[in-house]
Design a protein around this motif. Structure first.
Motif, PDB file in Angstrom:
ATOM      1  N   SER A  47       6.566  20.213 -19.929  1.00 20.06           N
ATOM      2  CA  SER A  47       7.021  18.821 -19.830  1.00 20.06           C
ATOM      3  C   SER A  47       5.852  17.859 -19.617  1.00 20.06           C
ATOM      4  CB  SER A  47       8.049  18.672 -18.710  1.00 20.06           C
ATOM      5  OG  SER A  47       7.461  18.994 -17.464  1.00 20.06           O
ATOM      6  N   TYR A  68       4.106  17.421 -22.938  1.00 18.91           N
ATOM      7  CA  TYR A  68       4.850  16.480 -23.778  1.00 18.91           C
ATOM      8  C   TYR A  68       4.591  15.037 -23.339  1.00 18.91           C
ATOM      9  CZ  TYR A  68       7.463  20.432 -25.762  1.00 18.91           C
ATOM     10  OH  TYR A  68       7.821  21.583 -26.396  1.00 18.91           O
ATOM     11  N   ASP A  69       4.440  14.804 -22.035  1.00 15.62           N
ATOM     12  CA  ASP A  69       4.089  13.465 -21.548  1.00 15.62           C
ATOM     13  C   ASP A  69       2.736  13.035 -22.122  1.00 15.62           C
ATOM     14  OD1 ASP A  69       6.422  13.338 -20.040  1.00 15.62           O
ATOM     15  OD2 ASP A  69       5.419  13.871 -18.150  1.00 15.62           O
ATOM     16  N   GLU A 114       3.091  12.210 -25.800  1.00 20.67           N
ATOM     17  CA  GLU A 114       3.748  10.906 -25.938  1.00 20.67           C
ATOM     18  C   GLU A 114       2.756   9.765 -25.702  1.00 20.67           C
ATOM     19  OE1 GLU A 114       7.152   8.762 -23.407  1.00 20.67           O
ATOM     20  OE2 GLU A 114       7.769  10.682 -24.283  1.00 20.67           O
ATOM     21  N   LEU A 147       0.497   9.628 -28.797  1.00 17.32           N
ATOM     22  CA  LEU A 147       1.220   9.083 -29.948  1.00 17.32           C
ATOM     23  C   LEU A 147       1.408   7.573 -29.838  1.00 17.32           C
ATOM     24  CD1 LEU A 147       3.948  11.806 -30.561  1.00 17.32           C
ATOM     25  CD2 LEU A 147       2.033  11.219 -32.067  1.00 17.32           C
ATOM     26  N   ALA A 148       1.607   7.088 -28.619  1.00 18.84           N
ATOM     27  CA  ALA A 148       1.815   5.650 -28.415  1.00 18.84           C
ATOM     28  C   ALA A 148       0.575   4.849 -28.802  1.00 18.84           C
ATOM     29  CB  ALA A 148       2.187   5.380 -26.962  1.00 18.84           C
TER      30      ALA A 148
END
Length: 196
Positions: free
Chosen positions: A156, A159-160, A163, A166-167
């Motif tokens: 998890s 994944y943070d 993210e 990707l931002a």
């Protein structure tokens, strides 16, 4: 001496986290060279749980104490080290887990702070790198630590990080060919598998 866990990361700025990290006094394990060696009969499982003779060590304070004297030797083995003795310990994957991340800033100014399963706080940077092993389909992310240790980054938390990366992709970029993320002046790639 009672243990006071650090406050919740979301309530702290990265400057406050860095101050807590700097103030933490760890034993000078890397300076100790004891002659006596033995087997600790301890094991750290892949899920981060510590065992002694197959019995779970359930007291967090004991795990924190053992983790504070743990180091990885040049031959890759792990040991609990005191000034008088070195006790070998089996580690199935990484001895610690990174269970939470906090990000502050963007791009090259970003700083990432991680909470380990021992409640230790670590700011990633050139001396505490993000490392990606495994395969593209099954990535295994790690955080480099002092004394040759690593913390496996929980899925998890990984994944943070993805993210966050990707931002910051340029508008219209929809491929994952490049996922850089910065922390404390160092750039890490979340899309590039490191050699073992």
């Amino acid at each position: 001496m009672p243990y006071d866990p650090p406050p919740e990361m979301q309530d702290l700025s990265l400057a406050e986290i860095a101050g807590l990290v700097a103030a933490r006094k760890l034993p000078p394990v890397e300076q100790w060279s004891p002659q006596a060696e033995s087997d600790s009969h301890m094991r750290i499982a892949t899920d981060g749980r510590w065992y002694h003779r197959d019995g779970l060590i359930s007291r967090p304070a004991m795990v924190r104490l053992f983790a504070s004297v743990l180091r990885r030797e040049d031959d890759g083995r792990y040991a609990l080290v005191t000034p008088f003795e070195k006790q070998w310990i089996e580690v199935e994957d990484a001895p610690l887990l990174a269970v939470e991340v906090k990000s502050e800033g963007n791009g090259e100014q970003r700083r990432l702070a991680f909470r380990l399963n021992t409640d230790e706080l670590v700011v990633s940077g050139a001396d505490r790198p993000l490392i990606l092993r495994g395969s593209v389909d099954e990535p295994r992310p790690y955080l480099g630590l002092a004394r040759g240790l690593e913390a496996r980054i929980e899925r998890s938390v990984y994944y943070d990080l993805v993210e966050l990366a990707l931002a910051e992709q340029p508008d219209g970029a929809d491929d994952l060919a490049s996922l850089p993320i910065w922390s404390d002046g160092a750039c890490f790639r979340l899309d590039r598998i490191s050699a073992a």
